[in-house]
Design a protein around this motif. Sequence first.
Motif, PDB file in Angstrom:
ATOM      1  N   ASN A   1     -27.024 -59.791  17.683  1.00  0.00           N
ATOM      2  CA  ASN A   1     -28.436 -59.204  17.364  1.00  0.00           C
ATOM      3  C   ASN A   1     -29.207 -59.368  18.866  1.00  0.00           C
ATOM      4  OD1 ASN A   1     -30.311 -57.606  16.263  1.00  0.00           O
ATOM      5  ND2 ASN A   1     -30.615 -58.907  14.502  1.00  0.00           N
ATOM      6  N   ARG A   2     -30.491 -59.159  18.667  1.00  0.00           N
ATOM      7  CA  ARG A   2     -31.457 -59.059  19.791  1.00  0.00           C
ATOM      8  C   ARG A   2     -31.593 -60.586  20.001  1.00  0.00           C
ATOM      9  NH1 ARG A   2     -37.126 -56.339  19.142  1.00  0.00           N
ATOM     10  NH2 ARG A   2     -36.418 -56.462  17.021  1.00  0.00           N
ATOM     11  N   ASN A   3     -31.434 -61.694  19.287  1.00  0.00           N
ATOM     12  CA  ASN A   3     -31.781 -63.050  19.434  1.00  0.00           C
ATOM     13  C   ASN A   3     -30.276 -63.698  20.101  1.00  0.00           C
ATOM     14  OD1 ASN A   3     -34.460 -62.983  18.586  1.00  0.00           O
ATOM     15  ND2 ASN A   3     -33.543 -63.244  16.544  1.00  0.00           N
ATOM     16  N   LYS A   4     -29.435 -62.884  20.119  1.00  0.00           N
ATOM     17  CA  LYS A   4     -28.050 -63.452  20.593  1.00  0.00           C
ATOM     18  C   LYS A   4     -27.677 -64.681  19.833  1.00  0.00           C
ATOM     19  CE  LYS A   4     -28.819 -61.724  25.466  1.00  0.00           C
ATOM     20  NZ  LYS A   4     -28.659 -60.453  24.980  1.00  0.00           N
ATOM     21  N   THR A   5     -27.781 -64.553  18.381  1.00  0.00           N
ATOM     22  CA  THR A   5     -27.536 -65.363  17.506  1.00  0.00           C
ATOM     23  C   THR A   5     -25.860 -65.800  17.433  1.00  0.00           C
ATOM     24  OG1 THR A   5     -29.452 -65.236  16.447  1.00  0.00           O
ATOM     25  CG2 THR A   5     -27.674 -66.532  15.178  1.00  0.00           C
ATOM     26  N   ALA A   6     -25.609 -66.742  18.030  1.00  0.00           N
ATOM     27  CA  ALA A   6     -23.666 -67.124  17.809  1.00  0.00           C
ATOM     28  C   ALA A   6     -23.694 -67.814  16.305  1.00  0.00           C
ATOM     29  CB  ALA A   6     -23.516 -67.946  19.000  1.00  0.00           C
ATOM     30  N   GLY A   7     -22.553 -67.726  16.127  1.00  0.00           N
ATOM     31  CA  GLY A   7     -22.165 -68.591  14.674  1.00  0.00           C
ATOM     32  C   GLY A   7     -21.929 -67.676  13.477  1.00  0.00           C
ATOM     33  N   ASP A   8     -21.915 -68.082  12.236  1.00  0.00           N
ATOM     34  CA  ASP A   8     -21.698 -67.546  11.151  1.00  0.00           C
ATOM     35  C   ASP A   8     -22.871 -66.759  10.629  1.00  0.00           C
ATOM     36  OD1 ASP A   8     -18.920 -68.131  11.455  1.00  0.00           O
ATOM     37  OD2 ASP A   8     -19.091 -69.846  10.124  1.00  0.00           O
ATOM     38  N   SER A   9     -22.795 -65.481  10.361  1.00  0.00           N
ATOM     39  CA  SER A   9     -23.634 -64.762   9.466  1.00  0.00           C
ATOM     40  C   SER A   9     -23.013 -64.337   8.244  1.00  0.00           C
ATOM     41  CB  SER A   9     -24.172 -63.549  10.349  1.00  0.00           C
ATOM     42  OG  SER A   9     -24.877 -63.848  11.403  1.00  0.00           O
ATOM     43  N   ILE A  10     -23.492 -64.710   6.921  1.00  0.00           N
ATOM     44  CA  ILE A  10     -23.085 -64.372   5.823  1.00  0.00           C
ATOM     45  C   ILE A  10     -23.473 -62.765   5.464  1.00  0.00           C
ATOM     46  CG2 ILE A  10     -25.312 -65.170   4.474  1.00  0.00           C
ATOM     47  CD1 ILE A  10     -23.069 -66.051   2.316  1.00  0.00           C
ATOM     48  N   PHE A  11     -22.606 -62.067   4.874  1.00  0.00           N
ATOM     49  CA  PHE A  11     -22.870 -60.873   4.381  1.00  0.00           C
ATOM     50  C   PHE A  11     -22.367 -60.764   2.911  1.00  0.00           C
ATOM     51  CE2 PHE A  11     -18.882 -60.034   6.703  1.00  0.00           C
ATOM     52  CZ  PHE A  11     -18.210 -59.197   5.786  1.00  0.00           C
ATOM     53  N   HIS A  12     -23.195 -59.961   1.956  1.00  0.00           N
ATOM     54  CA  HIS A  12     -22.849 -60.131   0.322  1.00  0.00           C
ATOM     55  C   HIS A  12     -23.585 -59.040  -0.298  1.00  0.00           C
ATOM     56  CE1 HIS A  12     -26.962 -61.935  -0.460  1.00  0.00           C
ATOM     57  NE2 HIS A  12     -26.834 -62.335   0.820  1.00  0.00           N
ATOM     58  N   CYS A  13     -23.110 -59.100  -1.574  1.00  0.00           N
ATOM     59  CA  CYS A  13     -24.082 -58.093  -2.493  1.00  0.00           C
ATOM     60  C   CYS A  13     -24.971 -58.919  -2.869  1.00  0.00           C
ATOM     61  CB  CYS A  13     -22.908 -57.935  -3.612  1.00  0.00           C
ATOM     62  SG  CYS A  13     -23.878 -56.763  -4.911  1.00  0.00           S
ATOM     63  N   HIS A  14     -26.369 -58.302  -2.881  1.00  0.00           N
ATOM     64  CA  HIS A  14     -27.414 -58.846  -3.037  1.00  0.00           C
ATOM     65  C   HIS A  14     -27.708 -59.117  -4.646  1.00  0.00           C
ATOM     66  CE1 HIS A  14     -31.413 -60.105  -1.697  1.00  0.00           C
ATOM     67  NE2 HIS A  14     -30.684 -60.048  -0.470  1.00  0.00           N
ATOM     68  N   PHE A  15     -26.723 -58.388  -5.420  1.00  0.00           N
ATOM     69  CA  PHE A  15     -27.137 -58.654  -6.966  1.00  0.00           C
ATOM     70  C   PHE A  15     -26.152 -60.015  -7.051  1.00  0.00           C
ATOM     71  CE2 PHE A  15     -26.732 -54.035  -7.444  1.00  0.00           C
ATOM     72  CZ  PHE A  15     -28.169 -53.746  -7.577  1.00  0.00           C
ATOM     73  N   TYR A  16     -27.369 -60.987  -7.569  1.00  0.00           N
ATOM     74  CA  TYR A  16     -26.681 -62.287  -7.926  1.00  0.00           C
ATOM     75  C   TYR A  16     -25.299 -62.513  -8.873  1.00  0.00           C
ATOM     76  CZ  TYR A  16     -26.028 -67.374  -8.550  1.00  0.00           C
ATOM     77  OH  TYR A  16     -25.720 -68.554  -8.611  1.00  0.00           O
ATOM     78  N   PRO A  17     -25.065 -61.981  -9.685  1.00  0.00           N
ATOM     79  CA  PRO A  17     -23.729 -62.171 -10.444  1.00  0.00           C
ATOM     80  C   PRO A  17     -22.685 -61.864  -9.410  1.00  0.00           C
ATOM     81  CG  PRO A  17     -25.474 -60.949 -11.804  1.00  0.00           C
ATOM     82  CD  PRO A  17     -26.020 -60.948 -10.567  1.00  0.00           C
ATOM     83  N   HIS A  18     -22.868 -60.782  -8.776  1.00  0.00           N
ATOM     84  CA  HIS A  18     -21.925 -60.422  -7.741  1.00  0.00           C
ATOM     85  C   HIS A  18     -21.402 -61.510  -6.689  1.00  0.00           C
ATOM     86  CE1 HIS A  18     -22.467 -55.931  -8.958  1.00  0.00           C
ATOM     87  NE2 HIS A  18     -22.045 -56.550  -9.900  1.00  0.00           N
ATOM     88  N   PHE A  19     -22.479 -61.892  -6.186  1.00  0.00           N
ATOM     89  CA  PHE A  19     -22.521 -63.027  -4.935  1.00  0.00           C
ATOM     90  C   PHE A  19     -21.850 -63.993  -5.590  1.00  0.00           C
ATOM     91  CE2 PHE A  19     -24.571 -66.480  -3.104  1.00  0.00           C
ATOM     92  CZ  PHE A  19     -24.254 -66.425  -1.599  1.00  0.00           C
ATOM     93  N   ALA A  20     -22.657 -64.612  -6.758  1.00  0.00           N
ATOM     94  CA  ALA A  20     -21.891 -65.825  -7.426  1.00  0.00           C
ATOM     95  C   ALA A  20     -20.485 -65.932  -7.912  1.00  0.00           C
ATOM     96  CB  ALA A  20     -22.831 -66.109  -8.583  1.00  0.00           C
ATOM     97  N   GLN A  21     -19.963 -64.708  -8.120  1.00  0.00           N
ATOM     98  CA  GLN A  21     -18.618 -64.363  -8.329  1.00  0.00           C
ATOM     99  C   GLN A  21     -17.592 -64.286  -7.070  1.00  0.00           C
ATOM    100  OE1 GLN A  21     -18.630 -61.125 -11.201  1.00  0.00           O
ATOM    101  NE2 GLN A  21     -19.679 -62.540 -12.850  1.00  0.00           N
TER     102      GLN A  21
END
Length: 98
Positions: free
Chosen positions: A57-77
């Motif tokens: 991104n614009r901040n040149k952020t190295a490392g791990d970025s999480i992506f997920h479903c924003h519905f909690y049951p889906h994320f938790a599963q």
Amino acid sequence: DRTKIRNIHVGTEHHIFHLHAHQWLFAPLDSGSNYLDAQAIGPGSSFTYEIAWGGGNRNKTAGDSIFHCHFYPHFAQGMWELWRVHDTFERGTLIKIV
């Protein structure tokens, strides 16, 4: 690096794709488009996320970025993943085209 993520939904439930530390334009060819970090996606639909400013991104952020479903049951599963952005060049495997 320039990055595109293609999301094709072949399931039966709605989801909200959410990516941390990165954004994309809702309509990349429209200069007045809004920047997003979450996108609803329903059964039978698809969306291409053209990541603004590339990996890190614009901040040149190295490392791990999480992506997920924003519905909690889906994320938790387990509907989540990590996108790793390196801060140094890694050549990778060269593929010989025959």
